[in-house]
Design a protein around this motif. Structure first.
Motif, PDB file in Angstrom:
ATOM      1  N   UNK A 190      10.586 -10.090  40.792  1.00  0.00           N
ATOM      2  CA  UNK A 190      11.478  -8.852  41.191  1.00  0.00           C
ATOM      3  C   UNK A 190      11.298  -8.918  42.837  1.00  0.00           C
ATOM      4  N   UNK A 191      11.252 -10.072  43.523  1.00  0.00           N
ATOM      5  CA  UNK A 191      11.029 -10.260  44.880  1.00  0.00           C
ATOM      6  C   UNK A 191       9.763  -9.576  45.471  1.00  0.00           C
ATOM      7  N   UNK A 192       8.793  -9.270  44.503  1.00  0.00           N
ATOM      8  CA  UNK A 192       7.519  -8.868  45.126  1.00  0.00           C
ATOM      9  C   UNK A 192       6.536  -9.849  44.687  1.00  0.00           C
ATOM     10  N   UNK A 193       5.324  -9.851  45.738  1.00  0.00           N
ATOM     11  CA  UNK A 193       4.476 -11.231  45.473  1.00  0.00           C
ATOM     12  C   UNK A 193       3.517 -10.671  44.244  1.00  0.00           C
ATOM     13  N   UNK A 194       3.264 -11.766  43.559  1.00  0.00           N
ATOM     14  CA  UNK A 194       2.358 -11.187  42.472  1.00  0.00           C
ATOM     15  C   UNK A 194       1.066 -11.263  42.899  1.00  0.00           C
ATOM     16  N   UNK A 195       0.078 -10.219  42.925  1.00  0.00           N
ATOM     17  CA  UNK A 195      -1.060  -9.993  43.579  1.00  0.00           C
ATOM     18  C   UNK A 195      -2.149 -10.508  42.512  1.00  0.00           C
ATOM     19  N   UNK A 196      -3.409 -10.703  43.221  1.00  0.00           N
ATOM     20  CA  UNK A 196      -4.475 -11.242  42.286  1.00  0.00           C
ATOM     21  C   UNK A 196      -5.059 -10.194  41.223  1.00  0.00           C
ATOM     22  N   UNK A 197      -4.864  -8.911  41.579  1.00  0.00           N
ATOM     23  CA  UNK A 197      -5.020  -8.056  40.587  1.00  0.00           C
ATOM     24  C   UNK A 197      -4.305  -8.041  39.251  1.00  0.00           C
ATOM     25  N   UNK A 198      -3.018  -8.435  39.518  1.00  0.00           N
ATOM     26  CA  UNK A 198      -2.020  -8.523  38.368  1.00  0.00           C
ATOM     27  C   UNK A 198      -2.361  -9.875  37.459  1.00  0.00           C
ATOM     28  N   UNK A 199      -2.692 -10.902  38.403  1.00  0.00           N
ATOM     29  CA  UNK A 199      -3.153 -11.974  37.943  1.00  0.00           C
ATOM     30  C   UNK A 199      -4.249 -11.956  36.752  1.00  0.00           C
ATOM     31  N   UNK A 200      -5.392 -11.176  37.534  1.00  0.00           N
ATOM     32  CA  UNK A 200      -6.482 -11.041  36.708  1.00  0.00           C
ATOM     33  C   UNK A 200      -6.403 -10.282  35.519  1.00  0.00           C
ATOM     34  N   UNK A 201      -5.500  -9.188  35.412  1.00  0.00           N
ATOM     35  CA  UNK A 201      -5.191  -8.428  34.395  1.00  0.00           C
ATOM     36  C   UNK A 201      -4.526  -9.187  33.176  1.00  0.00           C
ATOM     37  N   UNK A 202      -3.612 -10.041  33.843  1.00  0.00           N
ATOM     38  CA  UNK A 202      -2.862 -10.952  32.556  1.00  0.00           C
ATOM     39  C   UNK A 202      -3.715 -12.173  32.110  1.00  0.00           C
ATOM     40  N   UNK A 203      -4.742 -12.392  33.084  1.00  0.00           N
ATOM     41  CA  UNK A 203      -5.623 -13.496  32.333  1.00  0.00           C
ATOM     42  C   UNK A 203      -6.639 -12.835  31.321  1.00  0.00           C
ATOM     43  N   UNK A 204      -6.830 -11.488  31.488  1.00  0.00           N
ATOM     44  CA  UNK A 204      -7.893 -10.852  30.415  1.00  0.00           C
ATOM     45  C   UNK A 204      -7.041 -10.778  29.118  1.00  0.00           C
ATOM     46  N   UNK A 205      -5.688 -10.025  29.380  1.00  0.00           N
ATOM     47  CA  UNK A 205      -5.010  -9.513  28.222  1.00  0.00           C
ATOM     48  C   UNK A 205      -4.609 -10.389  27.503  1.00  0.00           C
ATOM     49  N   UNK A 206      -4.169 -11.560  28.203  1.00  0.00           N
ATOM     50  CA  UNK A 206      -3.352 -12.639  27.511  1.00  0.00           C
ATOM     51  C   UNK A 206      -4.079 -14.051  27.695  1.00  0.00           C
ATOM     52  N   UNK A 207      -5.628 -13.842  27.493  1.00  0.00           N
ATOM     53  CA  UNK A 207      -6.397 -14.978  27.510  1.00  0.00           C
ATOM     54  C   UNK A 207      -5.987 -16.198  26.482  1.00  0.00           C
ATOM     55  N   UNK A 208      -5.486 -15.948  25.402  1.00  0.00           N
ATOM     56  CA  UNK A 208      -5.179 -16.689  24.368  1.00  0.00           C
ATOM     57  C   UNK A 208      -3.900 -17.270  24.633  1.00  0.00           C
ATOM     58  N   UNK A 209      -2.971 -16.750  25.421  1.00  0.00           N
ATOM     59  CA  UNK A 209      -1.850 -17.294  26.005  1.00  0.00           C
ATOM     60  C   UNK A 209      -1.982 -18.498  27.038  1.00  0.00           C
ATOM     61  N   UNK A 210      -2.798 -17.951  27.844  1.00  0.00           N
ATOM     62  CA  UNK A 210      -3.421 -18.885  29.095  1.00  0.00           C
ATOM     63  C   UNK A 210      -4.049 -20.456  28.432  1.00  0.00           C
ATOM     64  N   UNK A 211      -4.689 -20.037  27.595  1.00  0.00           N
ATOM     65  CA  UNK A 211      -5.557 -21.260  26.649  1.00  0.00           C
ATOM     66  C   UNK A 211      -4.285 -22.079  26.141  1.00  0.00           C
ATOM     67  N   UNK A 212      -3.382 -21.490  25.538  1.00  0.00           N
ATOM     68  CA  UNK A 212      -2.214 -22.142  24.578  1.00  0.00           C
ATOM     69  C   UNK A 212      -1.459 -22.874  25.772  1.00  0.00           C
TER      70      UNK A 212
END
Length: 523
Positions: A190-212
């Protein structure tokens, strides 16, 4: 990319007149600010076409715009994506602020990088499989309601900017984290840079997704590499003219169209009949052994031929630079002396002396032409000798391989003769049993078949003829293809060198004409 709604003008159709008008409107201005008028608009030379705010109803008349890379059709009344099939070079497409309800008609746009479909009425992301180069996709202010549907876009590995704001899915609490997890390469949402905080939150919450995703990516890569290896192997077999000889392909190919004999050999009752099964298995085994023998010979011969081809082009690549170096030396020496002569003649005032010097210069030019032409002749002769030797060597290799193959194929015929003879003996014995009424334990379908001797014998003869024809066709194809390859290779080399020589000679004469024009200007 504009976000304004078009003024309410009368709806119009896209025709040739509108296209010409748009092209003229976007032409460069002269110093006085006037549009530079160019007669005879050629659509296939236009790189950019802007047709915003025209109240256009339908995309049409774009088939001549083959070089178009950017198309602006935003703020119109378009309801359907169509008429884009010929725009193979398009990289930018803006269809925002229209009335489009479905993504379609984009199959030909394989080079498309930027796609803007914002402010339409689209409910589903679909029909974009061929857009492999997509980097930016804008679908804001549409009617996308299923968050899982966004996962359709994960196939686009180059996609780093996505805009979905204003859609129902963007209002879900987990939207930003969800997208970040499933699109690890995404830079802007949405024309906003995805910051490291959001990436970290996503990696924790969707760890299984990232592994898949990681596992799936690795499996996809391994599958792609396996496919590439398989394709490379098939190409090697094709180049060696032994494709599908490393196994039972030829045996199965002989039997697949053997309709009459199939009645005899593949009836349910005969499939389990050991008398018929043994000859067939033995025949297949012997065929495969012979095929593998020819296959290995073909690969070895291909390696020999490839070594000879590489050696030829190596010698060729050494001869040409040597010629170019000598030609450059001759030209450098001439140009230095010619420069001095021209400077001297510019200061001459006596016509007779000037004429004498011009004649001397003409003689030098003629000498240069002769020297360069002779040098080219030497190169041509050298390359002809190299090519002639190559032709002899490669012809001997091709001839040797053809003779070897033609010596092996009669062995296939011999195997087929033996097989046919054994099956015929079993068939005759079976016919005698049936004639004597000895059909105990014999299935009904087998007994019915063997009540007619002529049908059985015809089926055997037909099968035998078909098998031999398949073998002969395979032999003919191998010999014909390898010889055709040799002829095409040598002719291609000769034609290419002839074209290069003509271009060199033409270049020499053009240079001579230029030098003579210089002299004429001094007289």
């Amino acid at each position: 990319m504009s976000e304004q709604r078009p003024d309410k003008f009368e709806p119009i159709l896209m025709d040739e007149e509108i296209l010409k008008e748009a092209i003229e409107k976007n032409r460069p201005k002269d110093a006085a600010g006037r549009t530079v008028k160019v007669e005879g608009v050629t659509f296939n030379d236009i790189p950019t076409l802007c047709l915003q705010f025209r109240s256009i109803l339908k995309i049409d008349h774009l088939w001549e715009f083959t070089c178009l890379t950017k198309l602006e059709l935003n703020n119109n009344l378009i309801k359907k994506i169509e008429g884009l099939d010929c725009l193979l070079n398009l990289t930018w497409l803006n269809l925002s602020f229209n009335s489009i309800e479905k993504i379609e008609g984009l199959e030909s746009l394989r080079k498309l990088e930027v796609l803007n479909l914002s402010n339409n009425r689209i409910t589903v992301i679909e029909n974009m499989d061929t857009l492999e180069s997509l980097t930016l996709f804008c679908l804001k202010n549409n009617l996308l309601g299923q968050l899982d549907n966004v996962l359709y876009l994960t196939k686009f590995k180059n996609l780093f900017t996505l805009n979905l704001c204003g859609n129902p899915v963007s209002k879900e609490d987990d939207f930003k984290v969800f997208i970040t997890a499933y699109f690890p390469n995404m830079k802007f949402l949405d024309y906003r840079y995805i910051d490291e905080k959001t990436k970290k939150e996503a990696s924790i919450k969707y760890h299984y997704v990232l592994e898949k995703i990681k596992r799936d990516g690795l499996q996809a890569q391994q599958a792609a590499e396996a496919t590439q290896r398989q394709e490379a192997e098939l190409q090697l077999h094709h180049d060696a003219f032994v494709e599908f000889l490393n196994g039972s392909y030829l045996f199965k190919d002989m039997l697949k169209d053997d309709l009459e004999a199939d009645k005899l050999h593949h009836l349910p009752g005969l499939k389990s009949c050991q008398e018929f099964l043994d000859p067939s298995l033995t025949f297949e085994h012997q065929m495969v052994e012979l095929c593998m023998q020819l296959f290995e010979i073909g690969l070895a011969e291909h390696k020999r031929r490839q070594t000879e081809v590489n050696s030829f082009f190596s010698g060729h690549s050494e001869a040409v630079p040597h010629y170019q170096h000598k030609a450059s030396q001759i030209l450098a020496n001439f140009e230095q002396q010619n420069k001095e002569r021209l400077e001297e003649m510019q200061h001459l005032t006596e016509p007779e002396l000037l004429k004498l010097k011009v004649n001397q210069c003409n003689d030098e030019i003629n000498l240069l032409c002769n020297n360069l032409t002779m040098l080219d002749f030497q190169l041509v002769s050298q390359l002809e000798d190299i090519t002639k030797k190559f032709d002899i060597n490669i012809s001997e290799m091709v001839g040797s391989f053809s003779e070897t193959a033609q010596g092996i194929y009669p062995l296939f015929d011999h195997l087929e003769d033996n097989y046919n003879e054994k099956v015929r003996e079993i068939a005759v014995a079976t016919l005698e049993k049936v004639a004597k009424g000895s059909t105990e334990g014999m299935p009904d379908d087998v007994r019915m078949l063997f009540t007619d001797k002529d049908t059985v014998m015809d089926a055997l003869t037909s099968g035998h003829d078909n098998h031999l024809m398949k073998i002969n066709d395979r032999e003919t194809r191998l010999v014909t293809c390898v010889n055709a390859w040799k002829v095409a290779l040598v002719k291609g080399i000769q034609d290419k060198e002839l074209k290069r020589s003509r271009m060199r000679i033409s270049g020499i004469h053009r240079y001579m004409d230029y030098l003579r024009e210089q002299l004429e200007e001094l007289q």
